[in-house]
Design an enzyme around this catalytic site. Sequence first.
Site, PDB file in Angstrom:
ATOM      1  N   HIS A  47       0.844  -1.193   0.000  1.00  0.00           N
ATOM      2  CA  HIS A  47       0.000   0.000   0.000  1.00  0.00           C
ATOM      3  C   HIS A  47       0.883   1.247   0.000  1.00  0.00           C
ATOM      4  O   HIS A  47       2.068   1.187   0.312  1.00  0.00           O
ATOM      5  CB  HIS A  47      -0.851   0.089   1.281  1.00  0.00           C
ATOM      6  CG  HIS A  47      -1.574  -1.161   1.657  1.00  0.00           C
ATOM      7  ND1 HIS A  47      -2.934  -1.296   1.495  1.00  0.00           N
ATOM      8  CD2 HIS A  47      -1.149  -2.320   2.228  1.00  0.00           C
ATOM      9  CE1 HIS A  47      -3.322  -2.480   1.944  1.00  0.00           C
ATOM     10  NE2 HIS A  47      -2.250  -3.114   2.393  1.00  0.00           N
ATOM     11  N   GLU A  94       2.833  -0.819   4.408  1.00  0.00           N
ATOM     12  CA  GLU A  94       2.527   0.538   3.947  1.00  0.00           C
ATOM     13  C   GLU A  94       3.820   1.274   3.623  1.00  0.00           C
ATOM     14  O   GLU A  94       4.799   1.199   4.381  1.00  0.00           O
ATOM     15  CB  GLU A  94       1.772   1.309   5.038  1.00  0.00           C
ATOM     16  CG  GLU A  94       0.367   0.812   5.309  1.00  0.00           C
ATOM     17  CD  GLU A  94      -0.675   1.434   4.406  1.00  0.00           C
ATOM     18  OE1 GLU A  94      -0.298   2.244   3.534  1.00  0.00           O
ATOM     19  OE2 GLU A  94      -1.870   1.108   4.579  1.00  0.00           O
ATOM     20  N   HIS A 153      -2.654  -3.349  -3.260  1.00  0.00           N
ATOM     21  CA  HIS A 153      -4.023  -3.119  -2.808  1.00  0.00           C
ATOM     22  C   HIS A 153      -4.965  -3.022  -4.014  1.00  0.00           C
ATOM     23  O   HIS A 153      -6.117  -3.474  -3.960  1.00  0.00           O
ATOM     24  CB  HIS A 153      -4.071  -1.831  -1.982  1.00  0.00           C
ATOM     25  CG  HIS A 153      -5.200  -1.789  -1.006  1.00  0.00           C
ATOM     26  ND1 HIS A 153      -5.409  -0.724  -0.166  1.00  0.00           N
ATOM     27  CD2 HIS A 153      -6.193  -2.669  -0.734  1.00  0.00           C
ATOM     28  CE1 HIS A 153      -6.486  -0.962   0.586  1.00  0.00           C
ATOM     29  NE2 HIS A 153      -6.975  -2.127   0.249  1.00  0.00           N
ATOM     30  N   ASP A 164      -3.666   2.024  -4.994  1.00  0.00           N
ATOM     31  CA  ASP A 164      -2.311   1.907  -4.473  1.00  0.00           C
ATOM     32  C   ASP A 164      -1.758   0.491  -4.663  1.00  0.00           C
ATOM     33  O   ASP A 164      -2.542  -0.463  -4.674  1.00  0.00           O
ATOM     34  CB  ASP A 164      -2.256   2.318  -2.992  1.00  0.00           C
ATOM     35  CG  ASP A 164      -3.241   1.565  -2.110  1.00  0.00           C
ATOM     36  OD1 ASP A 164      -4.394   1.365  -2.531  1.00  0.00           O
ATOM     37  OD2 ASP A 164      -2.864   1.175  -0.998  1.00  0.00           O
TER      38      ASP A 164
END
Length: 275
Positions: A40, A103, A151, A161
């Site tokens: 992400h 992330e 994602h 993303d």
Amino acid sequence: MRVFLLASILSVLAGCGGLRIDTSHTSQGQDSRVQFVILHYTSSDLPRSLATLTHGEVSSHYLISAKPPTIYRLVDENRRAWHAGESEWRGRTWLNASSIGIELISPGYSETADGQRLWYPYPDEQIDALILLLKDIVRRHGVPPGNIIGHSDIAPLRKVDPGPLFPWKRLADAGLIVWPDAREVIRWQTRFARGGLPDVAWFQQQLEQQGYRVPRHGELDEATRRVIAAFQMKYRPSRFDGEPDAETAGLLAVLNGDAPADVPLAEDPGQGVSM
């Protein structure tokens, strides 16, 4: 004798607190809870991302800052983080329970006055750190190459993303994901350009074979376009308009090793192709 004593000691230790658990037998029928790694971007800077991922309703196992790159572990890998939401890949749904979420600090994109998206690239150092982390996760959990995904792959109708500037090819060069051979893609692309594109049902079947959740009704509806765009964003980021074209068909044919037999094969791509 030593094995028996060790098993007895483990059983006693496991039984502390009144609960006795015998750990002397281990089943061969098991594997890691972690089946997928999902990538992400945060759409915000480091302080805001840390606040959101540690004090909000969303979370991830890891967060990687940009410059300098630092890997933060926010959720232990044996626990579920809330990063995937409604999702599906290769028939598995709601992937929070079976995945590690990573992330990356990145603004993602900004929009111009006329609504155009300007995407932000990822620093090389950040991707270097990500690759090291991915290699460690793959080594410990045995995650197959097809299960390191974005994602946008698991939720193409609502997420974009890690975006078109995420360097998937670098992950492929590191041996982490499968990448189609460029010469073979050109060969199949030329074949489709000369012989005609397969129908929409073929694209849907091929995308499903890759892992995407996609309609199978043979119509080029908005959901199918979104899935095609997600695939293009990964393998052909120069244009991800969701249109089924010869290059997209070539990419799918090479990745899946499957294409219609009634389309004439092109000559060797080394002779040059004008598309």
